[in-house]
Design a protein around this motif. Structure first.
Motif, PDB file in Angstrom:
ATOM      1  N   LEU A   1      31.611  40.568  32.551  1.00 22.58           N
ATOM      2  CA  LEU A   1      32.859  40.777  33.275  1.00 22.58           C
ATOM      3  C   LEU A   1      33.981  39.926  32.685  1.00 22.58           C
ATOM      4  O   LEU A   1      35.132  40.362  32.600  1.00 22.58           O
ATOM      5  N   GLY A   2      33.632  38.717  32.280  1.00 19.44           N
ATOM      6  CA  GLY A   2      34.639  37.831  31.683  1.00 19.44           C
ATOM      7  C   GLY A   2      35.267  38.408  30.441  1.00 19.44           C
ATOM      8  O   GLY A   2      36.451  38.168  30.157  1.00 19.44           O
TER       9      GLY A   2
ATOM     10  N   ARG B   1      39.212  39.273  29.693  1.00 15.56           N
ATOM     11  CA  ARG B   1      39.943  38.819  28.501  1.00 15.56           C
ATOM     12  C   ARG B   1      40.771  39.948  27.912  1.00 15.56           C
ATOM     13  O   ARG B   1      41.935  39.754  27.528  1.00 15.56           O
ATOM     14  N   HIS B   2      40.192  41.132  27.825  1.00 20.34           N
ATOM     15  CA  HIS B   2      40.936  42.283  27.300  1.00 20.34           C
ATOM     16  C   HIS B   2      42.078  42.667  28.235  1.00 20.34           C
ATOM     17  O   HIS B   2      43.191  42.964  27.777  1.00 20.34           O
TER      18      HIS B   2
ATOM     19  N   ARG C   1      33.029  43.803  42.047  1.00 15.11           N
ATOM     20  CA  ARG C   1      32.776  42.570  41.292  1.00 15.11           C
ATOM     21  C   ARG C   1      33.797  42.398  40.170  1.00 15.11           C
ATOM     22  O   ARG C   1      34.171  41.267  39.830  1.00 15.11           O
ATOM     23  N   LEU C   2      34.245  43.510  39.583  1.00 15.46           N
ATOM     24  CA  LEU C   2      35.278  43.412  38.547  1.00 15.46           C
ATOM     25  C   LEU C   2      36.605  42.982  39.156  1.00 15.46           C
ATOM     26  O   LEU C   2      37.324  42.161  38.570  1.00 15.46           O
TER      27      LEU C   2
ATOM     28  N   LYS D   1      40.567  38.539  39.627  1.00 17.07           N
ATOM     29  CA  LYS D   1      41.258  37.526  40.437  1.00 17.07           C
ATOM     30  C   LYS D   1      40.869  36.120  39.996  1.00 17.07           C
ATOM     31  O   LYS D   1      41.719  35.234  39.868  1.00 17.07           O
ATOM     32  N   ALA D   2      39.582  35.924  39.736  1.00 19.26           N
ATOM     33  CA  ALA D   2      39.123  34.620  39.267  1.00 19.26           C
ATOM     34  C   ALA D   2      39.689  34.296  37.894  1.00 19.26           C
ATOM     35  O   ALA D   2      39.830  33.117  37.535  1.00 19.26           O
ATOM     36  N   GLY D   3      40.026  35.329  37.119  1.00 20.49           N
ATOM     37  CA  GLY D   3      40.564  35.139  35.777  1.00 20.49           C
ATOM     38  C   GLY D   3      42.070  34.996  35.726  1.00 20.49           C
ATOM     39  O   GLY D   3      42.654  35.016  34.634  1.00 20.49           O
ATOM     40  N   GLY D   4      42.710  34.875  36.883  1.00 16.10           N
ATOM     41  CA  GLY D   4      44.142  34.588  36.906  1.00 16.10           C
ATOM     42  C   GLY D   4      45.046  35.745  37.292  1.00 16.10           C
ATOM     43  O   GLY D   4      46.264  35.587  37.319  1.00 16.10           O
TER      44      GLY D   4
END
Length: 322
Positions: free
Chosen positions: A248-249, A253-254, A290-291, A296-299
């Protein structure tokens, strides 16, 4: 009952590419559209919060030289499945169908062709597939055809062909979505610079993040943003990173890079479920939430995730389909 009025409300989403119909057609033992062992079935889509799902009819003309016959076979399978589960599906042919899908609590079904060789450069065949319910065509798959050349076959002489422009212009007149995923950079640039209606790359990622020829370079991402087009994030492990499993990370990033280059309004989802290797951190379409959490966790702000998951896609379809 509204589509998302049960249990904990899932964030609704639009997915612009899957190969589930081809898998069901070729592997009957895997199940049907309602329930199967694949990434997508109607039960998984409902659980995951699906608003609209694109179902691609994918033709590989090295395996099936009679591309029109193969298309008709896949279309027949789609029609049978859609008829069986018409209480759960709303075909999406126009913006009015989008409204009806949401009001009736059904999953919107957008039907597409992956591989423009199906129409063989024929506007007559294009009109026929439109009558069949096709509203999106991925112009090429992995082979050159009458329209253009695929990723990896580059050159100034390898843009959209004269016959290809006839097809693209006819698609625009019919209010069909022009999809450039799998098309080479030269052809994609041609489409972005000269199309009257904004195109889409239904299942593509960022080449700067992962150096794969199927991913988009920054100059084309920027053009998609400027032209009001869409880029659907692809979940394939070899497009998203170098891990054996799609993390997922890596998808995040993309998404972050495409947002930074092309703007948040260019982003959408194009999972490629059931067309990619089964190596994903997501179990299946039921876990799309989950995505959203990972973004959200990725900013990404809540409003940005809503845009990626459904708002950008809904507005695009309403603008193009009419």
């Amino acid at each position: 009952m509204p589509l998302f009025a049960f249990g904990r409300a899932a964030m609704k989403y639009i997915d612009f590419h899957c190969d589930t119909i081809t898998e069901i057609h070729d592997h009957r033992e895997k199940g049907n559209l309602l329930e199967n062992s694949l990434y997508i079935d109607l039960k998984k889509l409902k659980k995951g919060g699906c608003f609209i799902q694109d179902f691609a009819l994918w033709v590989d003309w090295e395996k099936d030289p009679d591309v029109w016959g193969r298309y008709e076979d896949l279309l027949s399978t789609w029609k049978k499945e859609a008829a069986l589960y018409k209480d759960r599906l709303q075909p999406v042919h126009s913006r009015e169908d989008i409204r009806e899908a949401e009001e009736d609590g059904k999953i919107g079904a957008l039907l597409s062709i992956e591989g423009g060789e199906v129409v063989g450069g024929s506007v007559e065949k294009l009109r026929q597939v439109y009558k069949d319910g096709i509203r999106l065509i991925t112009l090429t798959w992995n082979y050159p055809n009458e329209i253009g050349w695929p990723n990896g076959m580059e050159g100034k002489d390898k843009g959209i062909t004269a016959k290809g422009w006839e097809i693209v212009e006819a698609m625009e007149s019919l209010h069909m979505v022009v999809d450039t995923s799998h098309l080479n950079d030269e052809g994609t640039g041609d489409i972005l610079l000269h199309c009257r209606r904004a195109p889409m790359a239904s299942h593509s990622d960022a080449r700067t993040v992962t150096a794969h020829q199927r991913n988009l370079p920054d100059d084309l991402i920027r053009l998609f943003g400027e032209k009001g087009g869409l880029i659907g994030l692809n979940f394939a492990n070899h497009f998203t990173g170098d891990s054996e499993e799609t993390k997922l990370g890596n998808i995040v990033r993309h998404a972050r890079h495409i947002r930074d280059v092309g703007g948040i309004d260019v982003l959408a989802l194009g999972s490629d479920f059931d067309g990619i290797e089964p190596k994903l951190e997501l179990k299946d379409a039921s876990e799309m939430g989950r995505l959203a959490d990972a973004l959200k966790a990725g900013g990404f702000h809540e409003e940005e995730v809503e845009k990626i998951f459904w708002q950008n896609g809904e507005q695009y379809l309403k603008d193009i389909l009419g």
